[in-house]
Design an enzyme around this catalytic site. Structure first.
Site, PDB file in Angstrom:
ATOM      1  N   ASP A 147     -11.730  -6.311   0.446  1.00 55.95           N
ATOM      2  CA  ASP A 147     -10.446  -6.994   0.585  1.00 55.95           C
ATOM      3  C   ASP A 147     -10.599  -8.467   0.963  1.00 55.95           C
ATOM      4  O   ASP A 147      -9.991  -9.334   0.330  1.00 55.95           O
ATOM      5  CB  ASP A 147      -9.598  -6.262   1.635  1.00 55.95           C
ATOM      6  CG  ASP A 147      -8.277  -6.951   1.886  1.00 55.95           C
ATOM      7  OD1 ASP A 147      -7.274  -6.548   1.276  1.00 55.95           O
ATOM      8  OD2 ASP A 147      -8.240  -7.901   2.697  1.00 55.95           O
ATOM      9  N   THR A 179      -4.704  -6.848   0.331  1.00 57.93           N
ATOM     10  CA  THR A 179      -5.053  -6.546  -1.062  1.00 57.93           C
ATOM     11  C   THR A 179      -5.345  -5.065  -1.239  1.00 57.93           C
ATOM     12  O   THR A 179      -4.968  -4.462  -2.246  1.00 57.93           O
ATOM     13  CB  THR A 179      -6.248  -7.389  -1.514  1.00 57.93           C
ATOM     14  OG1 THR A 179      -5.977  -8.774  -1.266  1.00 57.93           O
ATOM     15  CG2 THR A 179      -6.521  -7.204  -2.990  1.00 57.93           C
ATOM     16  N   ASP A 180      -6.005  -4.456  -0.276  1.00 62.21           N
ATOM     17  CA  ASP A 180      -6.205  -3.009  -0.315  1.00 62.21           C
ATOM     18  C   ASP A 180      -4.871  -2.273  -0.312  1.00 62.21           C
ATOM     19  O   ASP A 180      -4.670  -1.314  -1.069  1.00 62.21           O
ATOM     20  CB  ASP A 180      -7.033  -2.557   0.889  1.00 62.21           C
ATOM     21  CG  ASP A 180      -8.528  -2.717   0.666  1.00 62.21           C
ATOM     22  OD1 ASP A 180      -8.961  -2.800  -0.494  1.00 62.21           O
ATOM     23  OD2 ASP A 180      -9.273  -2.745   1.664  1.00 62.21           O
ATOM     24  N   ILE A 181      -3.961  -2.701   0.548  1.00 64.71           N
ATOM     25  CA  ILE A 181      -2.671  -2.025   0.664  1.00 64.71           C
ATOM     26  C   ILE A 181      -1.890  -2.151  -0.640  1.00 64.71           C
ATOM     27  O   ILE A 181      -1.351  -1.159  -1.165  1.00 64.71           O
ATOM     28  CB  ILE A 181      -1.857  -2.614   1.822  1.00 64.71           C
ATOM     29  CG1 ILE A 181      -2.563  -2.361   3.164  1.00 64.71           C
ATOM     30  CG2 ILE A 181      -0.444  -2.034   1.840  1.00 64.71           C
ATOM     31  CD1 ILE A 181      -2.700  -0.922   3.548  1.00 64.71           C
TER      32      ILE A 181
END
Length: 408
Positions: A147, A179-181
């Site tokens: 991320d 960004t992961d979320i």
């Protein structure tokens, strides 16, 4: 009451955040989510602490808060996929599931016979969602993606942080792995779209989700600011590139976030601030003119906002419909009456700690609301239950698998 996705089974082979986030959303909506983990270690985030969940005596358990954030409503099965016997178990599970989530490197599961083509052979209707840093093709496809690095490479950090010339200037990452979320959210949308297609066609498919793609897509208006002008937007701190005033301002005892979205709101702010003449000034009368003259207007506003406390500004501006807010700590967030009224903190029973707090799902469906059926599982907590119930492996077979270290 059944969840909207209670008819679905999801095999979650993912770790860390983007994939598990998607799996948790599907679980919240009622899907049965089976999380396959490495015996002995499990998901990497199990060890990403402190902090750790406390037990009834206030002592640390081995359940890291990071892991707990993305793994409720799942069953944990510990299988060694490096063993042929473990690979066979995963293939059998995939044959009984509707969706597979995985975030191994490109080609990483092929050597185990757990890639899309291999699992499609045993379940042609399977929705197989691969989440990687850069996607299944392109020059970066085989690179690992994290991320923080994607926030930088994908342009987000070039837009975040104090502008050059100010104290503390420089690029800054967002305070959560955003960004992961967002990749987890997009992956969930893709899964639901693929399921809708399967309902009509009977066909499964492979979903190719990349953190890099998602990060660039989420640049939104800033990406269009560049594409329409050819000029890269610069860091603006808490200011907005297209709206003024839309940033933080100092008060007598703290800070105020002022988010004026139109000219009428600005006029009402000016009345409250004791400067109605600003709304008539041609430099400030329209948003376009305010953006052009922000270097003049913003210092005037800062000289005004310091004359009242944050609470006084909130009361006065809310009374006339001017959007504003405080800068809350997380303690203040969960103490906020709106957060409490919406039940944003929930408690779930936990097998080793008595109870575990969790943040409520924001999905509010009137007929099929989000469910809180299972706390984040202990490593391998449901190995026996899943393999016996779903695959029909008898006790003798289970004992053999345990004894040989194929499962845990």
């Amino acid at each position: 009451m059944s969840g909207a996705l209670s008819h679905l089974r999801v095999l979650d082979l993912s770790r860390v955040l983007a994939g598990p986030w998607a799996g948790q959303i599907l679980g919240d909506l009622g899907a049965r989510v089976i999380k396959v983990e490495r015996p002995g270690r499990g998901d990497d985030t199990r060890g990403w602490g402190p902090p750790y969940l406390k037990d009834g005596d206030g002592q640390d358990t081995d359940q890291a808060a990071y892991y707990l954030s993305a793994n409720r409503n799942k069953e944990s099965v510990a299988i060694d996929i490096t063993r042929p016997e473990g690979q066979a178990l995963v293939r059998k599970l995939a044959a009984e599931c509707d969706v597979v989530l995985e975030n191994f490197k490109v080609g990483g599961l092929k050597r185990y016979g757990l890639d899309y083509d291999s699992l499609k052979a045993v379940n042609p209707k399977l929705i197989y969602c691969s989440i990687t840093g850069f996607g299944q093709d392109g020059p970066y496809a085989r690179r690992a993606g994290y991320d923080f690095m994607i926030q930088a490479l994908g342009g987000l950090m070039s837009l975040t942080g104090r502008p050059d010339g100010e104290e503390g200037a420089g690029p800054m990452k967002v305070g959560v792995a955003l960004t992961d979320i967002t990749t987890g959210l997009y992956a969930t949308i893709a899964v639901l779209a693929a399921l809708a297609h399967r309902d009509r066609s009977g066909e499964g498919q492979h979903l190719d989700m990349a953190l890099f793609d998602v990060q660039v897509a989420c640049l939104a208006n800033q990406a269009m600011n560049f594409l329409t002008t050819g000029r890269s937007p610069q860091r603006a701190g808490n200011a907005h590139p297209n709206i003024v005033p839309y940033q933080d301002f100092p008060t007598a005892d703290g800070d105020l976030i002022l988010t004026v979205g139109n000219d009428d709101q600005f006029a009402r702010f000016c009345e409250v601030a004791g400067h109605p003449e600003w709304a008539e000034d041609p430099r400030f009368a329209t948003n376009r003119s305010r953006v052009e003259h922000r270097e003049v207007l913003v210092p005037l506003l800062r000289q005004t906002t310091v004359m009242k406390t944050t609470r006084e500004w909130l009361d006065d501006l809310e009374a006339v419909g001017v959007p504003c807010g405080p800068v809350n700590t997380l303690e203040q967030v969960f103490e906020d009456p709106q957060a409490q009224a919406r039940g944003l903190r929930r408690e779930m029973e936990h097998p080793s700690a008595g109870a575990v707090p969790t943040v409520a799902s924001p999905l509010r469906l009137s007929a099929t609301p989000a469910q809180y059926r299972r706390p984040p599982p202990l490593l391998g907590e449901h190995t026996r239950e899943v393999l016996g119930d779903l695959l029909g492996i008898d006790e003798a077979g289970l004992q053999t698998l345990f004894a040989e270290g194929v499962v845990a």
